[in-house]
Structures are given as structure tokens and as C-alpha cells.
Design an enzyme around this catalytic site. Structure first.
Site, short mmCIF file in Angstrom:
data_model
loop_
_atom_site.label_atom_id
_atom_site.label_comp_id
_atom_site.label_asym_id
_atom_site.label_seq_id
_atom_site.Cartn_x
_atom_site.Cartn_y
_atom_site.Cartn_z
N LYS A 76 45.95 68.03 10.52
CA LYS A 76 46.65 67.43 11.65
C LYS A 76 45.96 66.18 12.20
O LYS A 76 46.62 65.18 12.49
CB LYS A 76 46.84 68.46 12.76
CG LYS A 76 47.81 69.58 12.41
CD LYS A 76 48.01 70.52 13.59
CE LYS A 76 48.97 71.64 13.24
NZ LYS A 76 49.23 72.52 14.41
N ASP A 113 54.09 70.61 18.67
CA ASP A 113 53.46 71.85 19.11
C ASP A 113 53.56 72.06 20.62
O ASP A 113 53.82 73.18 21.08
CB ASP A 113 51.99 71.88 18.69
CG ASP A 113 51.80 72.18 17.21
OD1 ASP A 113 52.67 72.87 16.64
OD2 ASP A 113 50.80 71.73 16.63
N ARG A 163 33.59 79.54 24.64
CA ARG A 163 32.19 79.94 24.41
C ARG A 163 31.27 78.73 24.43
O ARG A 163 30.15 78.80 24.93
CB ARG A 163 32.07 80.68 23.07
CG ARG A 163 32.62 82.08 23.07
CD ARG A 163 32.50 82.73 21.72
NE ARG A 163 33.22 81.99 20.68
CZ ARG A 163 33.24 82.32 19.40
NH1 ARG A 163 32.56 83.38 18.98
NH2 ARG A 163 33.92 81.62 18.53
#
Length: 286
Positions: A76, A113, A163
Site C-alpha cells: 500500500k 479503507d 505498545r
């Protein structure tokens, strides 16, 4: 009753999805069903393309007169410099998932998207998303498109829990110019650091749940009763997050609506026709 056989002849147009890997993709099933329903003389296939072959593959698509193609991981971002033109969404998100090729071989890169996520969310939850507070888990490619969609939908605040704090911060810095009215924040993936009590929308953009694992730092009991949970993972069975969502009597949905609606937008860009969304979702969920 739709014929299961594709009537391929000398005038059949070619559409495709490229990726590495790509054999798991539901896009061929989705698009070929829609093409048959609309009686359009196209065939949609999955083509495995290694990263080092991307440039040659794209040049070949234009040379052979393809109408367009979709792209998934890992292509992408790498498609951006190969396009002749970029849509505003593709430029701002920094990724291309749909390419339209004109009669002269010129390629326009789109990103459907964000549209796919927001459209699916509005159908399942509420039509007006303005003013909401969202907590988004993850900061990868899917998160980037979803964040852009939330900004365009006028969300008041989006908190990115990741994270790696640096990756989440980099995503915010990339999107901040397009978010004059949306507050973007970073939070660590620790239960006591996430303001779940004030969260309207919880979104999992990570792969956690794909193999049946739970998300240890999310306590759904802390969410308000009106909150909605979106997990972009999808499969034959609900993820642990969505099973817990149902147990807490909260609204929720998996990632299939996002897949279908981003595909529907691509289908319209290529063919000018509307995808039969309800038929496609019913078929893919069987």
C-alpha cells in the site's frame, strides 16, 4: 439465481488484488459475485506479487490494459510513487489500496479503507459520529486509514493506545495537519492509563484475536453502556473481544463490513456500478 461460472471471453476485462501473501483474500469472491450480479464482463483474481517485483507488475498491468487493482500488505505505501495521480484520501493517509487505470495507462491511486470503516460503522451503530471519543488500539496501516476516517467524521477526541509510544506519536504527527477540530492523544497499553469510562467507541486495529488471544489491558466492564466496539479482525467465529462485547451487552462488529464497503467503493470507481452489499455480506458470512 446467479450462475457460478464466469463467462470469460476475448473481451473480458481483468481486475485483481495484489499482495504477499494474498491467497487468503476474500476480495475475489466478493468482486466476482458483484460482477456477475451486475452482468459485467470482468474477472477479478488474486495475484501474488513479491515486493521486489512491484514496479514490474504495475507497469505490466498498465501495459496489458487492466482496468484496475486492489493492493494489500505489503504494497500500500510502496504504490504511492508509482501513481500518476493520487486522490486526496490516498495522499493524506499515505497509502494506496485501490488503483484505477485509464485507457492511456495512467494510474490514479485511491484509498477506500477510511470510507469502508466509517460506512460500516454508521450502518451498524449511528449515522452521526461527530463529537465522539474513540480509543484505538494499534498504529499500523489500518489504524492510519481509520484515524483519517474518524477525523473526517468530526470525532472530538481519538486516543491511540500502542505498545510502542513512538509509533503512535508518529501517526499523530502525520495526521495532525488534517485534524484541526479533533484532539489526538497517545496512551500506553496499560489498563490504568486508558480512559475507558469516557470512551464512546473502542477500535481494535491490531491482529490480536486472530488466533483466539485476548487483549489483557482492556476491561469492557469499564465502558459506558452506550459504547460500541469495533474489531477489524474477522473470521468464521467472533474474536474473544467481540464475544466479551456481547457478554457485556454492548454493541459491536467485526472487520467484514469494512472489507465489503472499501471493496464497494473500489467496485464503483472501476465500473460505475453499485456493489450489491447485502448480497455480498450474506454470501461471505455463510
Amino acid at each position: 439465481m446467479l450462475s457460478k461460472a464466469l463467462n470469460i471471453n476475448g473481451e473480458t476485462g481483468l481486475l485483481a488484488v495484489i499482495g504477499d501473501p494474498v491467497s487468503h483474500s476474500l476480495s475475489p469472491k466478493m468482486h466476482n459475485l458483484a460482477l456477475r450480479h451486475c452482468q459485467l464482463n470482468y474477472c477479478y483474481v488474486a495475484l501474488p506479487v513479491k515486493p521486489h517485483n512491484l514496479v514490474r507488475a504495475v507497469q505490466g498491468f498498465a501495459a496489458m490494459g487492466m482496468r484496475g487493482f486492489n493492493a494489500t500488505i505489503p504494497h500500500k505505501e510502496n504504490l504511492l510513487p508509482l501513481m500518476h495521480t493520487l486522490s486526496e484520501e490516498a495522499s493524506h493517509i499515505g497509502a494506496v489500496n485501490t488503483v484505477v487505470i485509464d485507457d492511456d495507462g495512467k494510474m490514479t491511486g485511491h484509498n477506500t479503507d477510511a470510507y469502508g470503516f466509517i460506512t460500516g460503522l454508521k450502518e451498524a451503530w449511528r449515522s452521526d459520529l461527530s463529537g465522539l471519543t474513540a480509543i484505538m488500539l494499534g498504529s499500523g496501516g489500518a489504524a492510519r486509514a481509520i484515524l483519517y476516517g474518524l477525523i473526517q467524521a468530526k470525532a472530538a477526541r481519538v486516543i491511540i493506545a500502542n505498545r510502542t509510544i513512538e509509533r503512535a506519536q508518529a501517526l499523530i504527527e502525520a495526521m495532525q495537519p488534517y485534524a484541526p477540530n479533533t484532539q489526538l492523544m497517545v496512551a500506553p497499553t496499560q489498563a490504568d492509563q486508558l480512559p475507558l469510562e469516557s470512551c464512546d467507541l473502542l477500535i481494535n486495529t491490531t491482529s490480536m484475536g486472530l488466533k483466539g488471544e485476548t487483549i489483557p489491558y482492556i476491561d469492557l466492564a469499564r465502558l459506558p453502556h452506550h459504547a460500541f466496539v469495533s474489531d477489524i479482525v474477522y473470521g468464521a467465529h467472533p474474536t474473544p473481544l467481540l464475544r466479551a462485547t456481547a457478554q457485556h451487552q454492548l454493541g459491536g462488529q467485526d472487520g467484514l463490513p469494512m472489507l465489503i464497503h472499501q471493496g464497494a467503493k473500489a467496485f464503483e470507481l472501476w465500473t460505475g456500478h453499485s456493489m450489491p452489499v447485502e448480497l455480498v455480506e450474506h454470501t461471505l458470512r455463510q
